[in-house]
Design a protein around this motif. Structure first.
Motif, PDB file in Angstrom:
ATOM      1  N   ALA A 111     -10.806  97.550 -33.293  1.00 56.28           N
ATOM      2  CA  ALA A 111     -10.090  98.117 -34.443  1.00 56.28           C
ATOM      3  C   ALA A 111      -9.910  99.553 -34.317  1.00 56.28           C
ATOM      4  O   ALA A 111     -10.748 100.096 -34.539  1.00 56.28           O
ATOM      5  N   GLY A 112      -8.646  99.753 -34.357  1.00 60.13           N
ATOM      6  CA  GLY A 112      -8.161 101.269 -34.551  1.00 60.13           C
ATOM      7  C   GLY A 112      -8.170 101.886 -33.202  1.00 60.13           C
ATOM      8  O   GLY A 112      -9.114 101.984 -32.361  1.00 60.13           O
ATOM      9  N   ALA A 113      -6.844 102.447 -32.794  1.00 63.03           N
ATOM     10  CA  ALA A 113      -6.613 103.026 -31.656  1.00 63.03           C
ATOM     11  C   ALA A 113      -7.005 104.558 -31.659  1.00 63.03           C
ATOM     12  O   ALA A 113      -7.037 105.032 -32.934  1.00 63.03           O
ATOM     13  N   GLY A 114      -7.450 105.028 -30.469  1.00 62.90           N
ATOM     14  CA  GLY A 114      -7.753 106.372 -30.352  1.00 62.90           C
ATOM     15  C   GLY A 114      -6.513 107.216 -30.693  1.00 62.90           C
ATOM     16  O   GLY A 114      -5.586 106.967 -29.773  1.00 62.90           O
ATOM     17  N   ARG A 115      -6.463 108.330 -31.405  1.00 67.93           N
ATOM     18  CA  ARG A 115      -5.183 109.129 -31.590  1.00 67.93           C
ATOM     19  C   ARG A 115      -5.517 110.590 -31.272  1.00 67.93           C
ATOM     20  O   ARG A 115      -6.515 111.198 -31.432  1.00 67.93           O
ATOM     21  N   LEU A 116      -4.255 111.251 -30.645  1.00 71.79           N
ATOM     22  CA  LEU A 116      -4.441 112.466 -30.258  1.00 71.79           C
ATOM     23  C   LEU A 116      -2.885 113.154 -30.710  1.00 71.79           C
ATOM     24  O   LEU A 116      -1.987 112.592 -30.561  1.00 71.79           O
ATOM     25  N   SER A 117      -3.179 114.440 -31.417  1.00 70.40           N
ATOM     26  CA  SER A 117      -2.176 115.145 -32.257  1.00 70.40           C
ATOM     27  C   SER A 117      -1.180 115.853 -30.706  1.00 70.40           C
ATOM     28  O   SER A 117      -1.762 116.642 -30.192  1.00 70.40           O
ATOM     29  N   SER A 118       0.139 115.469 -30.577  1.00 74.10           N
ATOM     30  CA  SER A 118       0.785 116.051 -29.856  1.00 74.10           C
ATOM     31  C   SER A 118       1.418 117.550 -30.311  1.00 74.10           C
ATOM     32  O   SER A 118       1.917 118.150 -29.642  1.00 74.10           O
ATOM     33  N   SER A 119       1.037 117.767 -31.669  1.00 67.02           N
ATOM     34  CA  SER A 119       1.394 119.102 -32.063  1.00 67.02           C
ATOM     35  C   SER A 119       0.459 119.907 -31.648  1.00 67.02           C
ATOM     36  O   SER A 119       0.384 121.307 -31.754  1.00 67.02           O
ATOM     37  N   THR A 120      -0.983 119.439 -31.441  1.00 68.81           N
ATOM     38  CA  THR A 120      -2.027 120.588 -30.798  1.00 68.81           C
ATOM     39  C   THR A 120      -1.866 120.584 -29.329  1.00 68.81           C
ATOM     40  O   THR A 120      -2.121 121.718 -28.757  1.00 68.81           O
ATOM     41  N   TRP A 121      -1.628 119.322 -28.633  1.00 66.91           N
ATOM     42  CA  TRP A 121      -1.521 119.554 -27.196  1.00 66.91           C
ATOM     43  C   TRP A 121      -0.013 118.964 -26.913  1.00 66.91           C
ATOM     44  O   TRP A 121       0.173 118.007 -27.428  1.00 66.91           O
ATOM     45  N   SER A 122       0.133 119.742 -25.637  1.00 66.46           N
ATOM     46  CA  SER A 122       1.603 119.251 -25.051  1.00 66.46           C
ATOM     47  C   SER A 122       1.245 117.995 -24.271  1.00 66.46           C
ATOM     48  O   SER A 122       0.349 117.580 -23.822  1.00 66.46           O
ATOM     49  N   LEU A 123       2.397 117.210 -23.974  1.00 63.61           N
ATOM     50  CA  LEU A 123       2.042 116.199 -22.958  1.00 63.61           C
ATOM     51  C   LEU A 123       1.608 116.518 -21.437  1.00 63.61           C
ATOM     52  O   LEU A 123       0.766 115.921 -20.978  1.00 63.61           O
ATOM     53  N   GLU A 124       2.123 117.595 -21.212  1.00 60.48           N
ATOM     54  CA  GLU A 124       1.923 118.201 -20.179  1.00 60.48           C
ATOM     55  C   GLU A 124       0.469 118.420 -19.746  1.00 60.48           C
ATOM     56  O   GLU A 124      -0.459 118.134 -19.133  1.00 60.48           O
ATOM     57  N   GLU A 125      -0.217 118.802 -21.082  1.00 54.70           N
ATOM     58  CA  GLU A 125      -1.878 118.997 -21.032  1.00 54.70           C
ATOM     59  C   GLU A 125      -2.471 117.968 -21.163  1.00 54.70           C
ATOM     60  O   GLU A 125      -3.580 117.694 -20.609  1.00 54.70           O
ATOM     61  N   LEU A 126      -1.844 116.866 -21.989  1.00 57.91           N
ATOM     62  CA  LEU A 126      -2.609 115.636 -22.192  1.00 57.91           C
ATOM     63  C   LEU A 126      -2.640 114.575 -20.856  1.00 57.91           C
ATOM     64  O   LEU A 126      -3.556 113.868 -20.664  1.00 57.91           O
ATOM     65  N   ALA A 127      -1.607 114.738 -20.161  1.00 57.66           N
ATOM     66  CA  ALA A 127      -1.436 113.765 -19.087  1.00 57.66           C
ATOM     67  C   ALA A 127      -2.529 113.644 -18.224  1.00 57.66           C
ATOM     68  O   ALA A 127      -3.069 112.532 -17.747  1.00 57.66           O
ATOM     69  N   PRO A 128      -2.990 114.797 -17.818  1.00 60.52           N
ATOM     70  CA  PRO A 128      -4.222 114.660 -16.749  1.00 60.52           C
ATOM     71  C   PRO A 128      -5.518 113.949 -17.377  1.00 60.52           C
ATOM     72  O   PRO A 128      -6.272 113.147 -16.628  1.00 60.52           O
TER      73      PRO A 128
END
Length: 277
Positions: free
Chosen positions: A198-215
């Motif tokens: 129940a409930g997906a984990g969420r990350l704000s892309s306004s705080t982290w760029s996709l380039e930073e999140l991908a690794p």
């Protein structure tokens, strides 16, 4: 039962009993209710090869049961679709959120506009939203049919599990839109879902760029030990490309979702996820 039919329809009552593990009397009782609600219909008799009376196929009614989905995940637009359980899109509507107005009022007005296009039995409204609790409560008070609420990434994961080309196997779903969300569906060796979190984990892309999140997402996907990583959403191709470069395990495959009509498919899925079924 409807989940099994989404993947295997048309199917006989015996097929449904075998696929779901339900008893024949239980299947017959549920089928009777669904026939009365015009969610399913009896189609042509199956071609039996053995002795005895051939079974009758059960299929989704082409227009009898209809579902409205409202997608609140885009901060710019409000999307809605009218669909049948078989995935037939009858109507689609998009509008910008009202400027300075009431968000519940916007959603209720849009539901009314889409419902005006319904020519059959409206059986449910599904809202895809990771927040907007006040909107959901207002909608429930304003409409006459059941309202189901799902996290958009959880809904996308269910759709991939049931309807995707890789459906029925363990997967990590990463939805890359206004923010990034991760949902996991893990199955046993027979392809049976072990647990529906129940409930997906969420990350704000306004705080982290996709380039930073991908690794970090690549490390997470590898650590989960699930071989299929499916990326959906507005930035899916970009994020999937970066994750492929970052994944170090040869056992993890990163791909972009091949379901190009997620709103309508989610509407179809809403019926299959009704708690009583």
């Amino acid at each position: 039962m409807l989940r099994a039919m989404l993947r295997h329809a048309p199917a006989s009552r015996a097929d449904v009993a075998r696929l779901t593990g339900l008893s024949r009397p239980t299947v017959s009782e549920v089928v009777r209710d669904l026939l009365e609600e015009h969610v399913i219909v009896e189609a042509d008799a199956s071609k039996g090869v053995g002795p005895g009376r051939p079974g009758t196929h059960l299929a989704f009614h082409p227009s009898g049961a209809q579902v409205i989905i409202v997608d609140l995940s885009d901060p710019r637009h409000l999307d809605a679709a009218l669909s049948t359980p078989g995935g037939n899109v009858l109507h689609r509507h998009r509008r910008a959120w009202g400027h300075g107005g009431s968000r519940p009022a916007d959603v209720i007005e849009m539901i009314g506009e889409v419902e005006g296009q319904a020519g059959g039995n409206l059986v449910a409204i599904v809202i895809a939203a990771s927040s907007h609790a006040e909107v959901v409560e207002e909608v429930r008070r304003a409409v006459r049919v059941p309202v189901h609420v799902f996290d958009p990434a959880d809904l996308a994961a269910d759709i991939e599990y049931l309807l995707g080309e890789r459906g029925g196997g363990s997967l990590v779903l990463i939805q890359a839109g206004a923010d990034v969300a991760v949902a996991v569906r893990e199955c046993d060796a027979a392809g049976v879902l072990l647990e529906r979190p129940a409930g997906a984990g969420r990350l704000s892309s306004s705080t982290w760029s996709l380039e930073e999140l991908a690794p970090s997402l690549a490390v997470l996907a590898t650590a989960l030990g699930v071989p299929q990583v499916i990326v959906s959403g507005e930035h899916a191709r970009r994020l999937a490309g970066m994750m492929r470069s970052a994944v170090r395990s040869p056992h993890v495959r990163v791909s972009v979702s091949d379901l190009d009509d997620s709103v309508a498919r989610a509407a179809a899925l809403a019926v299959a996820l009704r708690p009583e079924q």
